[in-house]
Design a protein around this motif. Structure first.
Motif, mmCIF file in Angstrom:
data_model
loop_
_atom_site.group_PDB
_atom_site.id
_atom_site.type_symbol
_atom_site.label_atom_id
_atom_site.label_comp_id
_atom_site.label_asym_id
_atom_site.label_seq_id
_atom_site.Cartn_x
_atom_site.Cartn_y
_atom_site.Cartn_z
ATOM 1 N N SER A 121 0.817 -1.205 0.000
ATOM 2 C CA SER A 121 0.000 0.000 0.000
ATOM 3 C C SER A 121 0.853 1.258 0.000
ATOM 4 O O SER A 121 1.996 1.261 0.432
ATOM 5 C CB SER A 121 -0.947 0.002 1.197
ATOM 6 N N THR A 172 -9.091 4.319 -4.629
ATOM 7 C CA THR A 172 -8.412 4.958 -3.509
ATOM 8 C C THR A 172 -9.410 5.160 -2.370
ATOM 9 O O THR A 172 -10.552 5.526 -2.602
ATOM 10 C CB THR A 172 -7.836 6.316 -3.953
ATOM 11 N N ILE A 173 -8.955 4.924 -1.167
ATOM 12 C CA ILE A 173 -9.773 5.157 0.027
ATOM 13 C C ILE A 173 -9.391 6.524 0.578
ATOM 14 O O ILE A 173 -8.203 6.829 0.704
ATOM 15 C CB ILE A 173 -9.503 4.075 1.092
ATOM 16 N N ILE A 174 -10.379 7.323 0.887
ATOM 17 C CA ILE A 174 -10.093 8.602 1.541
ATOM 18 C C ILE A 174 -10.727 8.565 2.925
ATOM 19 O O ILE A 174 -11.898 8.265 3.088
ATOM 20 C CB ILE A 174 -10.571 9.824 0.726
ATOM 21 N N GLU A 175 -9.903 8.822 3.906
ATOM 22 C CA GLU A 175 -10.366 8.843 5.297
ATOM 23 C C GLU A 175 -11.029 10.188 5.579
ATOM 24 O O GLU A 175 -10.757 11.183 4.905
ATOM 25 C CB GLU A 175 -9.187 8.659 6.254
ATOM 26 N N THR A 213 0.160 5.196 1.157
ATOM 27 C CA THR A 213 -0.747 6.118 1.843
ATOM 28 C C THR A 213 -0.164 7.519 1.801
ATOM 29 O O THR A 213 1.015 7.712 2.095
ATOM 30 C CB THR A 213 -0.954 5.681 3.307
ATOM 31 N N ASP A 262 -3.144 4.312 -2.629
ATOM 32 C CA ASP A 262 -4.169 3.434 -2.064
ATOM 33 C C ASP A 262 -5.077 4.146 -1.064
ATOM 34 O O ASP A 262 -6.255 3.832 -0.972
ATOM 35 C CB ASP A 262 -3.517 2.236 -1.358
ATOM 36 N N ARG A 263 -4.497 5.073 -0.307
ATOM 37 C CA ARG A 263 -5.258 5.714 0.759
ATOM 38 C C ARG A 263 -4.774 7.139 0.950
ATOM 39 O O ARG A 263 -3.582 7.409 0.886
ATOM 40 C CB ARG A 263 -5.083 4.921 2.054
ATOM 41 N N LYS A 320 -15.226 12.215 -2.131
ATOM 42 C CA LYS A 320 -15.549 10.838 -2.507
ATOM 43 C C LYS A 320 -16.023 10.777 -3.960
ATOM 44 O O LYS A 320 -15.706 9.841 -4.685
ATOM 45 C CB LYS A 320 -16.582 10.252 -1.552
ATOM 46 N N LYS A 323 -8.476 -0.619 -8.357
ATOM 47 C CA LYS A 323 -8.494 -0.606 -6.897
ATOM 48 C C LYS A 323 -8.725 0.839 -6.434
ATOM 49 O O LYS A 323 -7.783 1.625 -6.341
ATOM 50 C CB LYS A 323 -7.167 -1.143 -6.373
ATOM 51 N N ILE A 326 -5.125 10.331 3.724
ATOM 52 C CA ILE A 326 -5.566 10.745 5.056
ATOM 53 C C ILE A 326 -5.367 12.257 5.163
ATOM 54 O O ILE A 326 -4.239 12.726 5.311
ATOM 55 C CB ILE A 326 -4.780 10.031 6.178
#
Length: 179
Positions: A14, A81-84, A16, A40-41, A65, A79, A43
Protein backbone atom coordinates in the motif's frame (compact mmCIF):
# COMPACT_ATOMS: atom_id res chain seq x y z
CA UNK A 1 -2.48 -21.14 -5.89
CA UNK A 2 0.76 -19.41 -6.80
CA UNK A 3 -1.15 -16.85 -8.88
CA UNK A 4 -3.55 -16.20 -6.00
CA UNK A 5 -0.64 -15.74 -3.58
CA UNK A 6 1.08 -13.32 -5.98
CA UNK A 7 -2.14 -11.29 -6.29
CA UNK A 8 -2.65 -11.34 -2.51
CA UNK A 9 0.92 -10.06 -1.94
CA UNK A 10 0.54 -7.44 -4.67
CA UNK A 11 -2.76 -6.21 -3.19
CA UNK A 12 -1.25 -5.89 0.29
CA UNK A 13 1.38 -3.40 -0.85
CA UNK A 14 0.00 0.00 0.00
CA UNK A 15 0.85 3.62 -0.53
CA UNK A 16 -0.75 6.12 1.84
CA UNK A 17 -0.62 9.87 1.44
CA UNK A 18 -1.10 11.94 4.61
CA UNK A 19 -1.89 15.42 3.34
CA UNK A 20 -2.21 18.49 5.52
CA UNK A 21 -5.43 20.34 4.73
CA UNK A 22 -4.69 22.94 2.10
CA UNK A 23 -7.10 25.19 0.19
CA UNK A 24 -10.22 23.55 -1.26
CA UNK A 25 -9.05 23.60 -4.89
CA UNK A 26 -5.60 22.30 -4.00
CA UNK A 27 -6.87 19.37 -1.94
CA UNK A 28 -9.27 18.43 -4.75
CA UNK A 29 -6.34 18.45 -7.18
CA UNK A 30 -4.26 16.27 -4.84
CA UNK A 31 -7.12 13.80 -4.45
CA UNK A 32 -7.82 13.50 -8.17
CA UNK A 33 -4.19 13.06 -9.19
CA UNK A 34 -3.44 10.68 -6.31
CA UNK A 35 -6.12 8.34 -7.64
CA UNK A 36 -4.60 8.49 -11.13
CA UNK A 37 -1.13 7.66 -9.76
CA UNK A 38 -2.49 4.74 -7.75
CA UNK A 39 -2.26 5.98 -4.16
CA UNK A 40 -4.17 3.43 -2.06
CA UNK A 41 -5.26 5.71 0.76
CA UNK A 42 -5.40 9.43 1.51
CA UNK A 43 -5.57 10.75 5.06
CA UNK A 44 -6.32 14.48 5.23
CA UNK A 45 -5.05 15.97 8.47
CA UNK A 46 -5.35 19.29 10.24
CA UNK A 47 -1.94 20.45 11.36
CA UNK A 48 -1.10 23.73 13.06
CA UNK A 49 -0.63 25.65 9.80
CA UNK A 50 -3.36 23.98 7.73
CA UNK A 51 -5.23 26.38 5.45
CA UNK A 52 -8.66 24.99 6.22
CA UNK A 53 -10.07 23.59 9.43
CA UNK A 54 -11.14 20.00 9.90
CA UNK A 55 -14.80 21.06 10.26
CA UNK A 56 -14.83 22.69 6.80
CA UNK A 57 -13.01 19.72 5.31
CA UNK A 58 -15.59 17.32 6.73
CA UNK A 59 -18.30 19.29 4.88
CA UNK A 60 -16.36 18.71 1.63
CA UNK A 61 -15.83 15.00 2.30
CA UNK A 62 -18.78 13.93 0.12
CA UNK A 63 -17.37 15.90 -2.81
CA UNK A 64 -13.97 14.29 -2.29
CA UNK A 65 -15.55 10.84 -2.51
CA UNK A 66 -17.20 11.85 -5.80
CA UNK A 67 -13.85 13.10 -7.13
CA UNK A 68 -12.34 9.71 -6.25
CA UNK A 69 -15.17 7.85 -7.97
CA UNK A 70 -14.82 9.95 -11.14
CA UNK A 71 -11.01 9.77 -11.18
CA UNK A 72 -11.14 6.00 -10.60
CA UNK A 73 -13.40 5.56 -13.63
CA UNK A 74 -11.35 7.93 -15.79
CA UNK A 75 -8.03 6.28 -14.95
CA UNK A 76 -9.48 2.74 -15.09
CA UNK A 77 -7.99 2.10 -11.70
CA UNK A 78 -9.17 -1.34 -10.56
CA UNK A 79 -8.49 -0.61 -6.90
CA UNK A 80 -10.27 2.60 -5.80
CA UNK A 81 -8.41 4.96 -3.51
CA UNK A 82 -9.77 5.16 0.03
CA UNK A 83 -10.09 8.60 1.54
CA UNK A 84 -10.37 8.84 5.30
CA UNK A 85 -12.44 11.50 7.02
CA UNK A 86 -10.28 14.51 7.95
CA UNK A 87 -8.73 14.31 11.39
CA UNK A 88 -6.42 16.18 13.69
CA UNK A 89 -2.74 15.36 13.39
CA UNK A 90 -2.51 13.93 16.90
CA UNK A 91 -5.18 11.32 16.01
CA UNK A 92 -3.22 10.01 13.02
CA UNK A 93 -2.86 6.21 13.03
CA UNK A 94 -0.79 4.40 10.39
CA UNK A 95 0.54 0.89 9.82
CA UNK A 96 3.31 0.32 12.37
CA UNK A 97 5.21 -1.88 9.88
CA UNK A 98 5.14 0.73 7.12
CA UNK A 99 8.04 2.88 6.04
CA UNK A 100 6.92 6.29 7.30
CA UNK A 101 8.23 9.34 5.48
CA UNK A 102 7.63 12.97 6.46
CA UNK A 103 8.79 15.61 3.99
CA UNK A 104 10.38 18.57 5.75
CA UNK A 105 11.80 21.91 4.75
CA UNK A 106 12.31 22.83 8.41
CA UNK A 107 15.72 22.70 10.02
CA UNK A 108 15.54 19.20 11.53
CA UNK A 109 17.77 16.18 11.12
CA UNK A 110 16.79 14.57 7.83
CA UNK A 111 18.07 12.66 4.85
CA UNK A 112 17.34 12.93 1.16
CA UNK A 113 14.43 10.97 -0.23
CA UNK A 114 16.80 9.07 -2.52
CA UNK A 115 18.95 7.98 0.46
CA UNK A 116 15.91 6.71 2.34
CA UNK A 117 14.47 4.87 -0.67
CA UNK A 118 17.83 3.16 -1.33
CA UNK A 119 17.60 1.56 2.13
CA UNK A 120 13.82 1.02 2.25
CA UNK A 121 12.00 -2.12 1.26
CA UNK A 122 10.09 -0.65 -1.65
CA UNK A 123 7.49 -3.42 -1.66
CA UNK A 124 6.30 -2.91 1.88
CA UNK A 125 3.67 -0.33 2.86
CA UNK A 126 4.81 3.29 2.63
CA UNK A 127 3.19 6.32 4.25
CA UNK A 128 4.10 9.81 3.03
CA UNK A 129 3.25 12.92 5.08
CA UNK A 130 3.10 16.26 3.26
CA UNK A 131 2.65 19.50 5.16
CA UNK A 132 0.99 22.81 4.42
CA UNK A 133 2.71 25.56 2.47
CA UNK A 134 3.92 27.20 5.66
CA UNK A 135 5.49 23.90 6.75
CA UNK A 136 5.15 21.81 9.87
CA UNK A 137 5.18 23.37 13.31
CA UNK A 138 7.63 22.05 15.91
CA UNK A 139 4.67 20.37 17.66
CA UNK A 140 3.67 18.65 14.39
CA UNK A 141 7.24 17.40 13.93
CA UNK A 142 7.27 16.02 17.49
CA UNK A 143 4.08 14.07 16.75
CA UNK A 144 5.56 12.57 13.58
CA UNK A 145 8.75 11.67 15.42
CA UNK A 146 6.74 9.90 18.15
CA UNK A 147 4.89 7.95 15.45
CA UNK A 148 8.17 6.73 13.92
CA UNK A 149 8.33 8.88 10.80
CA UNK A 150 11.69 9.50 9.14
CA UNK A 151 12.26 13.06 7.97
CA UNK A 152 13.31 13.57 4.36
CA UNK A 153 13.96 16.41 2.00
CA UNK A 154 14.02 16.74 -1.74
CA UNK A 155 17.11 17.98 -3.52
CA UNK A 156 16.68 20.99 -5.75
CA UNK A 157 13.63 23.20 -5.89
CA UNK A 158 11.09 23.40 -3.10
CA UNK A 159 7.82 22.13 -4.53
CA UNK A 160 4.33 23.33 -3.71
CA UNK A 161 2.39 21.22 -1.24
CA UNK A 162 -0.07 20.03 -3.90
CA UNK A 163 2.80 18.86 -6.11
CA UNK A 164 5.12 17.25 -3.58
CA UNK A 165 2.99 14.28 -2.54
CA UNK A 166 2.23 13.52 -6.18
CA UNK A 167 5.91 13.60 -7.14
CA UNK A 168 6.98 11.34 -4.26
CA UNK A 169 4.06 8.95 -4.87
CA UNK A 170 4.97 8.78 -8.56
CA UNK A 171 8.59 7.96 -7.75
CA UNK A 172 7.53 5.15 -5.43
CA UNK A 173 5.03 3.76 -7.94
CA UNK A 174 7.72 3.89 -10.62
CA UNK A 175 10.18 1.98 -8.40
CA UNK A 176 7.44 -0.58 -7.77
CA UNK A 177 6.94 -1.00 -11.53
CA UNK A 178 3.41 0.39 -11.44
CA UNK A 179 4.06 3.41 -13.65
Amino acid sequence: LEKKEEKKTEDSISLTLVQSLVGSNKIRFVIEKSVEIGVDRIIPIQSQYSHIKKSKAIREYGLWKKIIKDATEQSRNIKPTIIEKPLSIHKLEVDKEATKICLVTENVENQSLSQLLEKAEINKPIVIAIGPEKGWSSRDLDIFKEKGFKFVNLKGNILRTETTGLVISSIIQYLRGKI
